[in-house]
Motif scaffolding. Sequence first.
Motif, PDB file in Angstrom:
ATOM      1  N   SER A 220     -25.675 -29.819 -46.381  1.00  0.00           N
ATOM      2  CA  SER A 220     -25.273 -30.223 -45.037  1.00  0.00           C
ATOM      3  C   SER A 220     -24.992 -31.899 -44.912  1.00  0.00           C
ATOM      4  O   SER A 220     -25.461 -32.666 -45.850  1.00  0.00           O
ATOM      5  N   ASP A 221     -24.375 -32.260 -44.145  1.00  0.00           N
ATOM      6  CA  ASP A 221     -24.194 -33.618 -43.884  1.00  0.00           C
ATOM      7  C   ASP A 221     -25.597 -34.485 -43.704  1.00  0.00           C
ATOM      8  O   ASP A 221     -25.725 -35.530 -44.361  1.00  0.00           O
ATOM      9  N   THR A 222     -26.687 -33.783 -43.059  1.00  0.00           N
ATOM     10  CA  THR A 222     -27.968 -34.394 -43.160  1.00  0.00           C
ATOM     11  C   THR A 222     -28.578 -34.592 -44.423  1.00  0.00           C
ATOM     12  O   THR A 222     -29.107 -35.542 -44.825  1.00  0.00           O
ATOM     13  N   ASP A 223     -28.167 -33.524 -45.354  1.00  0.00           N
ATOM     14  CA  ASP A 223     -28.925 -33.507 -46.765  1.00  0.00           C
ATOM     15  C   ASP A 223     -28.268 -34.632 -47.518  1.00  0.00           C
ATOM     16  O   ASP A 223     -28.854 -35.271 -48.278  1.00  0.00           O
ATOM     17  N   ILE A 224     -26.922 -34.752 -47.473  1.00  0.00           N
ATOM     18  CA  ILE A 224     -26.168 -35.739 -47.975  1.00  0.00           C
ATOM     19  C   ILE A 224     -26.551 -37.204 -47.777  1.00  0.00           C
ATOM     20  O   ILE A 224     -26.735 -38.026 -48.555  1.00  0.00           O
ATOM     21  N   ALA A 225     -27.022 -37.284 -46.588  1.00  0.00           N
ATOM     22  CA  ALA A 225     -27.287 -38.747 -46.180  1.00  0.00           C
ATOM     23  C   ALA A 225     -28.666 -39.061 -46.425  1.00  0.00           C
ATOM     24  O   ALA A 225     -29.105 -40.153 -46.879  1.00  0.00           O
TER      25      ALA A 225
ATOM     26  N   LEU B 267     -26.875 -35.749 -56.386  1.00  0.00           N
ATOM     27  CA  LEU B 267     -26.237 -34.713 -55.178  1.00  0.00           C
ATOM     28  C   LEU B 267     -26.474 -33.362 -56.014  1.00  0.00           C
ATOM     29  O   LEU B 267     -26.652 -32.384 -55.374  1.00  0.00           O
TER      30      LEU B 267
END
Length: 241
Positions: free
Chosen positions: A48-53, A36
């Motif tokens: 973003s949420d998408t990046d973290i996923a 991360l």
Amino acid sequence: MSAAEKKNQVTWPKLSGPHICMGAGQQVLELARKSLQSAAEMRGGALSDTDIAAVFDLIAASQDMFEIYRSNYEACGRIHKKQPFVGANKDFFAVSVLRFLSFDVLRKVFEPNMKRADGAWEMEFLNAFSGYICRTVDAGFVDALSEAYRQLAKAHGNSITAVTIANDKAIQDILRKAMAAFPKEHIDFVNFSNAVNKALSAKYESYGPSPIKVSEPVIERFFEALRSSENRNFFRQAVLA
């Protein structure tokens, strides 16, 4: 270290317990943290949420993740090839610590009792021992040792041995406090023997006089030997030094 010294060096066995699995968990958390951080640096410090996923999808599929589980599986197999799997309820670690502290004295003093019973006798004694400490010395004894164990598991993972535990300052302090209040007077020996015999009666369904039960004079010898400065095992020496 010379070749001769390495040959004669004592190797302490790794111990069974949930710390084996916790070692893998700590490595997985560290892998996630680094992944991360790396992703955030590449995106100007924000994800973003998408990046973290996406990062977690990559971690789950990575060779690094597989290697963590593989190496932990092998460590677990090596440990349990040499010793049985142990249950890990709340009292597990307190009983283990008391066993490390007293096993040599316990087996010497109570050998006649143990020969007339089975392998469960020792564990019944130690569970009664732990309960006695909680009732008469420190109500938080089990919880304090459990917390110390969690900290050791976090720091050492599947490499914990009896020496790791014996050298831990928090555990030494907990045991010194308990040992300072171990039975010294006749009434204390009576109360302790009653606690042990109650546990043995329930385990073996033997409610009258029995050769598997303990007496006050033998309990007194047990605690005198634990306090003695002679023939201390490694664990008692670390605690009482």
